[in-house]
Motif scaffolding. Structure first.
Motif, PDB file in Angstrom:
ATOM      1  N   PHE A   1       0.834  -1.195   0.000  1.00 12.01           N
ATOM      2  CA  PHE A   1       0.000   0.000   0.000  1.00 12.01           C
ATOM      3  C   PHE A   1       0.875   1.255   0.000  1.00 12.01           C
ATOM      4  CE2 PHE A   1      -2.356   3.348   2.284  1.00 12.01           C
ATOM      5  CZ  PHE A   1      -3.385   3.523   1.371  1.00 12.01           C
ATOM      6  N   GLY A   2       1.898   1.247   0.857  1.00 12.15           N
ATOM      7  CA  GLY A   2       2.807   2.405   0.954  1.00 12.15           C
ATOM      8  C   GLY A   2       3.496   2.672  -0.366  1.00 12.15           C
ATOM      9  N   ALA A   3       4.022   1.614  -0.979  1.00 11.91           N
ATOM     10  CA  ALA A   3       4.765   1.782  -2.234  1.00 11.91           C
ATOM     11  C   ALA A   3       3.836   2.261  -3.349  1.00 11.91           C
ATOM     12  CB  ALA A   3       5.421   0.460  -2.624  1.00 11.91           C
ATOM     13  N   MET A   4       2.619   1.696  -3.389  1.00  6.47           N
ATOM     14  CA  MET A   4       1.666   2.095  -4.438  1.00  6.47           C
ATOM     15  C   MET A   4       1.243   3.554  -4.227  1.00  6.47           C
ATOM     16  SD  MET A   4      -0.574  -1.413  -4.452  1.00  6.47           S
ATOM     17  CE  MET A   4      -1.793  -1.210  -5.732  1.00  6.47           C
TER      18      MET A   4
ATOM     19  N   GLN B   1      19.105 -11.479  -7.063  1.00  6.96           N
ATOM     20  CA  GLN B   1      19.248 -10.390  -8.045  1.00  6.96           C
ATOM     21  C   GLN B   1      18.641 -10.731  -9.416  1.00  6.96           C
ATOM     22  OE1 GLN B   1      22.938  -7.919  -7.664  1.00  6.96           O
ATOM     23  NE2 GLN B   1      23.412  -9.064  -9.511  1.00  6.96           N
ATOM     24  N   THR B   2      18.982 -11.906  -9.938  1.00  4.40           N
ATOM     25  CA  THR B   2      18.515 -12.271 -11.279  1.00  4.40           C
ATOM     26  C   THR B   2      16.996 -12.429 -11.279  1.00  4.40           C
ATOM     27  OG1 THR B   2      20.547 -13.533 -11.413  1.00  4.40           O
ATOM     28  CG2 THR B   2      18.972 -13.897 -13.160  1.00  4.40           C
ATOM     29  N   ILE B   3      16.476 -13.009 -10.220  1.00  2.77           N
ATOM     30  CA  ILE B   3      15.027 -13.241 -10.131  1.00  2.77           C
ATOM     31  C   ILE B   3      14.279 -11.913 -10.031  1.00  2.77           C
ATOM     32  CG2 ILE B   3      13.232 -14.177  -8.602  1.00  2.77           C
ATOM     33  CD1 ILE B   3      15.148 -16.535  -8.079  1.00  2.77           C
ATOM     34  N   VAL B   4      14.810 -11.007  -9.226  1.00  6.92           N
ATOM     35  CA  VAL B   4      14.172  -9.693  -9.057  1.00  6.92           C
ATOM     36  C   VAL B   4      14.170  -8.942 -10.387  1.00  6.92           C
ATOM     37  CG1 VAL B   4      14.568  -7.405  -8.033  1.00  6.92           C
ATOM     38  CG2 VAL B   4      14.552  -9.441  -6.589  1.00  6.92           C
ATOM     39  N   ARG B   5      15.300  -9.000 -11.083  1.00  2.21           N
ATOM     40  CA  ARG B   5      15.400  -8.325 -12.375  1.00  2.21           C
ATOM     41  C   ARG B   5      14.345  -8.893 -13.351  1.00  2.21           C
ATOM     42  NH1 ARG B   5      21.272  -8.978 -13.766  1.00  2.21           N
ATOM     43  NH2 ARG B   5      21.799  -7.763 -11.936  1.00  2.21           N
ATOM     44  N   GLY B   6      14.213 -10.207 -13.369  1.00  2.00           N
ATOM     45  CA  GLY B   6      13.247 -10.861 -14.258  1.00  2.00           C
ATOM     46  C   GLY B   6      11.824 -10.454 -13.909  1.00  2.00           C
ATOM     47  N   ALA B   7      11.544 -10.331 -12.616  1.00  2.00           N
ATOM     48  CA  ALA B   7      10.185  -9.978 -12.170  1.00  2.00           C
ATOM     49  C   ALA B   7       9.850  -8.543 -12.579  1.00  2.00           C
ATOM     50  CB  ALA B   7      10.076 -10.149 -10.659  1.00  2.00           C
ATOM     51  N   ILE B   8      10.803  -7.634 -12.412  1.00  2.00           N
ATOM     52  CA  ILE B   8      10.548  -6.230 -12.774  1.00  2.00           C
ATOM     53  C   ILE B   8      10.359  -6.107 -14.294  1.00  2.00           C
ATOM     54  CG2 ILE B   8      11.537  -3.897 -12.823  1.00  2.00           C
ATOM     55  CD1 ILE B   8      12.886  -4.582 -10.119  1.00  2.00           C
ATOM     56  N   ARG B   9      11.197  -6.803 -15.026  1.00  2.00           N
ATOM     57  CA  ARG B   9      11.084  -6.776 -16.498  1.00  2.00           C
ATOM     58  C   ARG B   9       9.718  -7.298 -16.943  1.00  2.00           C
ATOM     59  NH1 ARG B   9      15.086  -6.885 -20.358  1.00  2.00           N
ATOM     60  NH2 ARG B   9      13.871  -8.437 -21.467  1.00  2.00           N
ATOM     61  N   ALA B  10       9.292  -8.410 -16.328  1.00  2.00           N
ATOM     62  CA  ALA B  10       8.015  -9.018 -16.717  1.00  2.00           C
ATOM     63  C   ALA B  10       6.864  -8.031 -16.519  1.00  2.00           C
ATOM     64  CB  ALA B  10       7.771 -10.288 -15.902  1.00  2.00           C
ATOM     65  N   GLY B  11       6.921  -7.240 -15.451  1.00  2.00           N
ATOM     66  CA  GLY B  11       5.858  -6.277 -15.175  1.00  2.00           C
ATOM     67  C   GLY B  11       5.886  -5.092 -16.138  1.00  2.00           C
TER      68      GLY B  11
ATOM     69  N   VAL C   1       4.330   4.258 -18.374  1.00  2.00           N
ATOM     70  CA  VAL C   1       5.611   3.553 -18.264  1.00  2.00           C
ATOM     71  C   VAL C   1       6.324   3.973 -16.983  1.00  2.00           C
ATOM     72  CG1 VAL C   1       7.907   3.326 -19.275  1.00  2.00           C
ATOM     73  CG2 VAL C   1       5.919   3.179 -20.716  1.00  2.00           C
ATOM     74  N   GLY C   2       6.296   5.275 -16.704  1.00  2.00           N
ATOM     75  CA  GLY C   2       6.962   5.792 -15.496  1.00  2.00           C
ATOM     76  C   GLY C   2       6.340   5.256 -14.226  1.00  2.00           C
ATOM     77  N   SER C   3       5.004   5.299 -14.171  1.00  2.00           N
ATOM     78  CA  SER C   3       4.344   4.844 -12.938  1.00  2.00           C
ATOM     79  C   SER C   3       4.498   3.344 -12.763  1.00  2.00           C
ATOM     80  CB  SER C   3       2.870   5.244 -12.946  1.00  2.00           C
ATOM     81  OG  SER C   3       2.210   4.595 -14.005  1.00  2.00           O
ATOM     82  N   THR C   4       4.475   2.614 -13.887  1.00  2.00           N
ATOM     83  CA  THR C   4       4.660   1.166 -13.798  1.00  2.00           C
ATOM     84  C   THR C   4       6.058   0.850 -13.278  1.00  2.00           C
ATOM     85  OG1 THR C   4       3.185   0.858 -15.656  1.00  2.00           O
ATOM     86  CG2 THR C   4       4.601  -0.982 -15.144  1.00  2.00           C
TER      87      THR C   4
ATOM     88  N   SER D   1       6.294   1.935  -9.432  1.00  2.00           N
ATOM     89  CA  SER D   1       5.563   1.078  -8.489  1.00  2.00           C
ATOM     90  C   SER D   1       6.086  -0.352  -8.515  1.00  2.00           C
ATOM     91  CB  SER D   1       4.065   1.118  -8.766  1.00  2.00           C
ATOM     92  OG  SER D   1       3.813   0.711 -10.089  1.00  2.00           O
ATOM     93  N   THR D   2       6.435  -0.847  -9.711  1.00  2.00           N
ATOM     94  CA  THR D   2       6.918  -2.237  -9.791  1.00  2.00           C
ATOM     95  C   THR D   2       8.234  -2.389  -9.048  1.00  2.00           C
ATOM     96  OG1 THR D   2       5.873  -2.394 -11.951  1.00  2.00           O
ATOM     97  CG2 THR D   2       7.403  -4.124 -11.395  1.00  2.00           C
ATOM     98  N   VAL D   3       9.165  -1.448  -9.303  1.00  2.00           N
ATOM     99  CA  VAL D   3      10.465  -1.539  -8.624  1.00  2.00           C
ATOM    100  C   VAL D   3      10.260  -1.465  -7.109  1.00  2.00           C
ATOM    101  CG1 VAL D   3      12.652  -0.322  -8.237  1.00  2.00           C
ATOM    102  CG2 VAL D   3      11.829  -0.678 -10.565  1.00  2.00           C
ATOM    103  N   ALA D   4       9.462  -0.479  -6.665  1.00  2.00           N
ATOM    104  CA  ALA D   4       9.273  -0.296  -5.221  1.00  2.00           C
ATOM    105  C   ALA D   4       8.630  -1.536  -4.586  1.00  2.00           C
ATOM    106  CB  ALA D   4       8.409   0.943  -4.967  1.00  2.00           C
ATOM    107  N   VAL D   5       7.560  -2.026  -5.198  1.00  2.00           N
ATOM    108  CA  VAL D   5       6.833  -3.153  -4.592  1.00  2.00           C
ATOM    109  C   VAL D   5       7.661  -4.445  -4.654  1.00  2.00           C
ATOM    110  CG1 VAL D   5       4.783  -4.613  -4.782  1.00  2.00           C
ATOM    111  CG2 VAL D   5       4.554  -2.149  -4.911  1.00  2.00           C
ATOM    112  N   VAL D   6       8.327  -4.685  -5.786  1.00  2.00           N
ATOM    113  CA  VAL D   6       9.120  -5.922  -5.902  1.00  2.00           C
ATOM    114  C   VAL D   6      10.282  -5.901  -4.897  1.00  2.00           C
ATOM    115  CG1 VAL D   6      10.695  -7.206  -7.420  1.00  2.00           C
ATOM    116  CG2 VAL D   6       8.472  -6.500  -8.266  1.00  2.00           C
ATOM    117  N   LEU D   7      10.918  -4.756  -4.734  1.00  2.00           N
ATOM    118  CA  LEU D   7      12.030  -4.698  -3.774  1.00  2.00           C
ATOM    119  C   LEU D   7      11.532  -4.904  -2.339  1.00  2.00           C
ATOM    120  CD1 LEU D   7      14.377  -1.915  -5.213  1.00  2.00           C
ATOM    121  CD2 LEU D   7      14.541  -4.381  -5.451  1.00  2.00           C
ATOM    122  N   LEU D   8      10.381  -4.300  -2.041  1.00  2.00           N
ATOM    123  CA  LEU D   8       9.807  -4.502  -0.703  1.00  2.00           C
ATOM    124  C   LEU D   8       9.407  -5.959  -0.502  1.00  2.00           C
ATOM    125  CD1 LEU D   8       7.592  -1.341  -0.290  1.00  2.00           C
ATOM    126  CD2 LEU D   8       9.347  -2.091   1.301  1.00  2.00           C
TER     127      LEU D   8
END
Lengths: 264, 220
Positions: A99-102, A177-187, A232-235, A238-245
């Motif tokens: 919620f915070g990140a979004m 690291q690799t998994i996080v990168r893949g998840a952000i890219r997918a989003g 693109v910017g908001s995605t 929010s994706t980076v923030a939420v995935v890292l959290l």
């Protein structure tokens, strides 16, 4: 020149149901079993959009910052509920960090677009703020669901690899690291693809809507460009923030991976 | 288990997997002195692998303390602990990259920056010592046989010069010849380099080289 808008009357609106009847006929002919879903979907479309229309008329007339921001908060909560419901990782608690990140990422982009780029005065003017926030939230909600689903499924399926890194001394960040990168890219890929195809493969709904309601196509196009880059910017934000959290929540003390295969 | 100062110690350790009611380990205590070769034995589900995972903090006990060199493991930075107490998984986990990249993987991690990455000469020598003379450093690691992968993982762990090697059924998926080779290497590491070995194995023959045993209870 005053733009000439052709209003859709009640009978015309009802006549549009012929398309639903067509879909219903296909369902009956081919035994698709979609009749009930089509009926419910049509009723919900009419009811939800009618309610939204009246609500927007009310909100626009009232011009209250509190109400506008309240609607913004409610939209985020609804998106949060949808995304949280879709992800299958009940071992980690994600609701409030998400919620915070979004909230932060959506607020930053929406305020920059309405206040700086569009130049609405005040920046929370509901006529601009609510539709723009709606597009941002709706679009990045899907990106978040895709990213989180990918993050959790990869952390589970590649647990051996993650733990192999940990056993060699990696911290949680290095091990995933690799998994996080893949998840952000997918989003992010769907909104980047949308930028590639816009104007060639499809005409976006917002631009089409503006043109249909009589706005000069060149003005509509400018709005649409802003919308595409803002999405693109908001995605990304929010994706980076939420995935890292979420990644932080997937590891316990001592960088232990908490997600286990077969567990939700 | 020994009169010497223990290098690794479990003190009344209990552990239950999340979502389960029965503990997989309950009130487990034992000590391992430096330089020992300990065999962990017990039926499936008795917590043998869990014991190894607790020793390197991949799991945290519900009760009790795991100590390494007299210090509770949860008081040690996890990266530094895992460099000294190295866990080699049952299924060899390798990057989809060359043998060289896999062997050097640990040296790119932050915690190991004080260590010098081994050059090709050292890696080649390691491959020879671990009976991998025929493979090249440029070869894709995932194309090796299971036995070769297992030895490669052992070598990768040993490049960090750990004090304790935790081995989770290292011969489980291997044919007799490959299993014998792996056991020879492990025995050599213990006898000639003084590495303390804690090894889980289903095969009683694997435990012949052990100087001590930890027996865990029945099926839970």
């Amino acid at each position: 020149m005053t733009p000439q808008i052709i209003a859709i009357g009640s009978w015309q609106l009802l006549f549009s149901l012929i398309f639903v009847l067509l879909a219903g006929a296909a369902s009956l002919t081919w035994h698709l079993g979609l009749g009930r879903s089509l009926l419910v979907g049509t009723l919900r479309t009419f009811a939800q959009l009618a309610l939204m229309g009246y609500a927007l008329v009310f909100i626009f007339r009232l011009e209250s910052a509190t109400l506008t921001l309240g609607v913004f908060g409610a939209m985020i909560l609804a998106a949060l509920q949808i995304v949280h419901g879709r992800i299958k990782a009940h071992q980690v608690s994600l609701l409030w960090p998400m919620f915070g990140a979004m909230l932060v990422s959506y607020a930053v982009v929406t305020v920059v677009v309405t206040g700086v780029i569009v130049g609405a005065k005040p920046w929370w003017q509901p006529q601009y703020f609510i539709p723009i926030a709606g597009m941002i939230i709706g679009n990045s909600m899907n990106a978040l669901a895709i990213s989180l689903e990918r993050l959790f499924s990869d952390l589970r399926s590649q647990r051996d690899l993650v733990e192999m890194h940990l056993c060699l001394g990696a911290d949680a960040r290095e091990a995933s690291q690799t998994i996080v990168r893949g998840a952000i890219r997918a989003g992010m890929i769907p909104s980047i693809n949308a930028m590639m195809g816009v104007g060639i493969v499809f005409l976006p709904g917002m631009m089409t809507g503006q043109i249909l309601s009589g706005v000069d196509p060149l003005t509509a196009i400018r709005y649409q460009i802003v919308v595409m880059v803002m999405l693109v910017g908001s995605t990304a934000l929010s994706t980076v923030a939420v995935v890292l959290l979420a990644r932080r929540r997937c590891f316990g003390s001592g960088d232990r991976l908490l997600l286990r295969a077969g567990w939700r | 288990m020994t009169g010497e100062a223990p290098l690794l110690a479990f003190d009344a350790v209990s552990f239950t997997y999340p979502g389960k009611t029965a503990p997989v380990l309950e009130d487990l205590s034992f000590e391992v002195a430096a330089g020992r070769f300990v065999s962990v034995e017990g039926p499936s589900g008795s917590g043998k692998s869990t014991l190894l995972r607790l020793a390197c903090r991949l799991e945290a006990p519900d009760a009790g303390v795991v100590r390494f060199a007299g210090q509770p493991v949860d008081a040690m930075p996890p990266g530094l602990l895992r460099r000294r107490v190295s866990y080699v998984q049952q299924t060899p986990a390798l990057l989809a990259d060359s043998v060289r990249a896999n062997l050097r993987l640990a040296f790119g991690l932050r915690v190991n920056r004080d260590l010098e990455a081994p050059g090709d000469g050292r890696l080649r020598q390691g491959l020879d010592e671990f009976l991998l003379e025929k493979i090249s450093l440029d070869q894709p690691a995932r194309e090796l046989s299971v036995g070769q992968k297992q030895r490669l993982c052992l070598l990768r762990a040993m490049l960090l010069a750990p004090e304790v090697l935790l081995l989770d059924e290292p011969t489980a998926a291997l044919d007799r010849d490959n299993a014998r080779r792996v056991l020879e290497i492990v025995k050599g590491l213990n006898r000639h380099q003084g590495v303390t070995i804690v090894m889980v194995s289903h095969n009683p023959a694997d435990a012949r080289n052990a100087t001590a045993r930890v027996r865990l209870g029945g099926d839970r």
